[in-house]
Motif scaffolding. Structure first.
Motif, PDB file in Angstrom:
ATOM      1  N   SER A  33      50.266  -3.336  48.063  1.00 12.69           N
ATOM      2  CA  SER A  33      50.016  -3.225  49.495  1.00 12.69           C
ATOM      3  C   SER A  33      48.537  -3.016  49.781  1.00 12.69           C
ATOM      4  O   SER A  33      47.960  -3.659  50.674  1.00 12.69           O
ATOM      5  CB  SER A  33      50.842  -2.068  50.069  1.00 12.69           C
TER       6      SER A  33
ATOM      7  N   PHE B 185      52.916   0.116  46.335  1.00 13.33           N
ATOM      8  CA  PHE B 185      51.749   0.597  47.076  1.00 13.33           C
ATOM      9  C   PHE B 185      50.459  -0.028  46.551  1.00 13.33           C
ATOM     10  O   PHE B 185      49.556  -0.334  47.332  1.00 13.33           O
ATOM     11  CB  PHE B 185      51.666   2.120  47.006  1.00 13.33           C
ATOM     12  N   SER B 186      50.357  -0.235  45.227  1.00 13.75           N
ATOM     13  CA  SER B 186      49.138  -0.852  44.678  1.00 13.75           C
ATOM     14  C   SER B 186      48.991  -2.285  45.187  1.00 13.75           C
ATOM     15  O   SER B 186      47.884  -2.735  45.491  1.00 13.75           O
ATOM     16  CB  SER B 186      49.169  -0.822  43.144  1.00 13.75           C
TER      17      SER B 186
ATOM     18  N   THR C 181      45.357   3.129  42.054  1.00 17.15           N
ATOM     19  CA  THR C 181      45.573   2.872  43.481  1.00 17.15           C
ATOM     20  C   THR C 181      44.624   3.686  44.345  1.00 17.15           C
ATOM     21  O   THR C 181      44.135   3.206  45.378  1.00 17.15           O
ATOM     22  CB  THR C 181      47.035   3.186  43.863  1.00 17.15           C
TER      23      THR C 181
ATOM     24  N   ASN D  89      60.358  -5.047  49.755  1.00 15.57           N
ATOM     25  CA  ASN D  89      59.710  -3.814  50.195  1.00 15.57           C
ATOM     26  C   ASN D  89      59.006  -4.070  51.525  1.00 15.57           C
ATOM     27  O   ASN D  89      58.071  -4.874  51.601  1.00 15.57           O
ATOM     28  CB  ASN D  89      58.708  -3.350  49.128  1.00 15.57           C
TER      29      ASN D  89
ATOM     30  N   SER E 206      52.022  -5.704  54.976  1.00 12.27           N
ATOM     31  CA  SER E 206      50.622  -5.889  54.573  1.00 12.27           C
ATOM     32  C   SER E 206      50.297  -7.369  54.392  1.00 12.27           C
ATOM     33  O   SER E 206      49.217  -7.830  54.787  1.00 12.27           O
ATOM     34  CB  SER E 206      50.341  -5.137  53.263  1.00 12.27           C
TER      35      SER E 206
ATOM     36  N   PRO F 243      56.920  -2.234  53.628  1.00 12.19           N
ATOM     37  CA  PRO F 243      55.472  -2.005  53.770  1.00 12.19           C
ATOM     38  C   PRO F 243      54.618  -3.072  53.084  1.00 12.19           C
ATOM     39  O   PRO F 243      53.570  -3.461  53.606  1.00 12.19           O
ATOM     40  CB  PRO F 243      55.262  -0.627  53.120  1.00 12.19           C
TER      41      PRO F 243
ATOM     42  N   THR G 155      42.041   2.098  46.986  1.00 13.41           N
ATOM     43  CA  THR G 155      42.109   2.551  48.380  1.00 13.41           C
ATOM     44  C   THR G 155      40.746   3.024  48.868  1.00 13.41           C
ATOM     45  O   THR G 155      40.339   2.727  49.999  1.00 13.41           O
ATOM     46  CB  THR G 155      43.139   3.686  48.520  1.00 13.41           C
TER      47      THR G 155
END
Length: 544
Positions: A216, A213-214, A181, A246, A252, A248, A185
């Motif tokens: 997103s 998160f990955s 990630t 989720n 996205s 977030p 990023t």
């Protein structure tokens, strides 16, 4: 009854149950057996725990005072200080404590190094980070997962390119989801969404553990390059893996649809979301502001009616929507709400208000907000220069540009385009050419758009031959916007011979803008060349 009678009376008692007897015996044993002595925690441990609590509560000064009073400080105490300062964005202090630790000959561990690397990233200090990397190699901690991921994050953020970050990534033997990630990023934040998605694809092929998160950040990479098809696939994967709950991640995805101008999909995604926050509403409003400002204002109205409190980002988009529609009254009402909420000190909002009033024709109000700002950034100056230029006040735009340079702000390509456009609209040809030459002093390379501004500047003043010579001397191939500006000048000044030459060059470039075809067909119509006129119109229809 007498005591003698009582004693002589035979009484039959029930036997005590065995369970009760056993319980009584256990209690007696607990009372008679000596307790082990109470061993209190070492005072160093207690102080370290308290220092950590102070940092978590934002009491940075109190944490430092307690640390200084500690008679003994082990590596855990030093690491707690370094990590605490970093988590409170006190990066210089974190680095100072690390240096102090080394002077006291305390050997750092992997957690110490990962914490101080976070501080180096916060300071954007590649040199400090490189020295910590050296310490990691010296102490044999460079293979630690915590140190490797922190180094990867540092190099991905602070280096001019991703080469060093990729080198660190390749040397990580066991990559976890944080490693993958962090690299995605790094590429995405640099605007290289293609490389970010390439890493994400490799992550999937190697069977790495996926987390919200990955996904997103992968969706954000799609949004940055407008890759709608891959974004749709990611949306399907999010639903399949159960990450659609989720917030977030869904924000996205919503942002991706908005940036790809897929507003119907964005609207559907928004209505299907079970949970929404202010970011969700802001994302949709910003998406519609770019394409349908009226709808953006309606969404803002719904947001308030649902009980959500708008913030600076909300008002920035809503103010821009008012400017796009030239709704002065509506813009003034939004300005009033901003003042009532105490948000007038926001630089971003002030910049948006400058632009809004200028678009609504009230350059006086625009300038009033500009001079009332206690701090101004490059965008503030650019917005005001654009406003003056759009209102034909080229001299004021030039003066403002000079004031900006004197204030110490370095101009970029956009502000040069703004002042060139202002000169063009005010007929200040020589001044405009002077600023075009000035770009080299600031190491700003003129783009197609800048050359288009200069061509327009010369063309409006009737210096069409100079425009053509400038295009011929360009260091790259002219695009449609440059030729289109020259073509408009040829038509305005009725230069038939040059117009024919430019027309052929325009057709050779296979223009995509309808305005270019319209200008070209009008030139042929004015000369009575109806065959060429029909041919151009046919080409225009063929391009949709």
């Amino acid at each position: 009854m007498s005591a003698k009678k009582l004693l002589s009376t035979t009484t039959h008692y029930r036997p005590i149950p065995k369970v009760v007897l056993n319980s009584l015996r256990r209690v007696r044993n607990c009372i008679t057996q000596p307790k082990p002595p109470f061993l209190p925690k070492n005072s160093s441990f207690l102080c370290t725990d308290l220092v950590k609590t102070y940092f978590e509560s934002g009491l940075v000064k109190e944490a430092r005072v307690l640390f200084d009073e500690m008679p003994q400080r082990d590596v855990v105490a030093w690491t707690t200080m370094i990590a605490g300062y970093s988590s409170n964005n006190c990066y210089d202090e974190s680095w100072a404590v690390f240096c102090e630790m080394l002077r006291n000959e305390k050997e750092p561990n992997e957690f110490t190094l990962s914490s101080v690397l976070k501080a180096c990233k916060g300071m954007r200090s590649l040199s400090h980070g490189a020295s910590v990397h050296g310490w990691a190699i010296k102490l044999g901690l460079d293979a630690s997962m915590y140190v490797e991921n922190a180094l990867l994050d540092l190099y991905a953020t602070c280096c001019s390119c991703m080469d060093d970050a990729c080198m660190v990534f390749r040397h990580i033997h066991v990559k976890n989801e944080v490693s993958w990630t962090t690299l995605i990023t790094g590429f995405t934040h640099r605007g290289d969404g293609y490389s970010g998605l390439k890493v994400f694809r490799q992550m999937l092929l190697e069977g790495a553990e996926l987390n919200p998160f990955s996904f997103s950040i992968a969706v954000r990479a799609c949004a940055s390059i407008g890759l709608r098809v891959f974004g749709l696939q990611l949306h399907a994967s999010v639903v399949k893996l159960g990450f659609h709950s989720n917030l977030p991640v869904m924000n996205s995805i919503l942002d991706m649809y908005c940036r790809c101008f897929c507003l119907s999909e964005a609207s559907q995604c928004f209505h299907e979301m079970r949970e929404k926050d202010v970011i969700t509403w802001n994302t949709l409003i910003a998406g519609y502001e770019r394409s349908d400002s009226t709808e953006a204002l309606l969404i803002y109205s719904k947001m308030e009616s649902r009980g959500f409190q708008p913030n600076c980002f909300t008002f920035t988009s809503v103010t821009a929507a008012c400017g796009n529609l030239a709704l002065t009254k509506c813009g003034q009402q939004i300005h009033g709400v901003i003042i009532r909420r105490g948000l007038e000190g926001s630089m971003g909002l002030a910049n948006a208000l400058i632009d809004m009033y200028a678009k609504c024709g009230s350059i006086i109000d625009s300038h009033r907000i500009f001079i009332s700002m206690s701090h101004r950034n490059l965008l503030s100056w650019t917005s005001m220069i654009v406003g003056f230029g759009a209102h034909g006040q080229g001299r004021e735009a030039i003066k403002l540009f000079n004031d900006m340079v004197r204030s110490g702000i370095r101009p970029d390509q956009i502000v040069f385009m703004a002042v060139l456009s202002a000169c063009s609209h005010s007929g200040l040809v020589d001044e405009g050419l002077r600023y075009f030459e000035l770009m080299g002093e600031y190491n700003v390379t003129p783009s197609h758009e800048v050359y288009g501004c200069v061509v327009d500047l010369l063309g409006r003043a009737g210096r069409v031959e100079e425009s053509y010579q400038l295009i011929e001397s360009m260091p790259f191939r002219p695009d449609e916007s440059v030729w289109g500006a020259l073509l408009g000048a040829c038509r305005a000044h009725r230069l038939k011979k040059l117009g024919k030459l430019v027309a052929q060059r325009v057709l050779d470039s296979r223009p995509r803008l309808a305005g270019t075809y319209v200008t070209l067909s009008n030139i042929y119509a004015a000369e009575g060349k109806w065959v060429e006129f029909a041919r151009v119109r046919k080409l225009m229809r063929g391009n949709g």
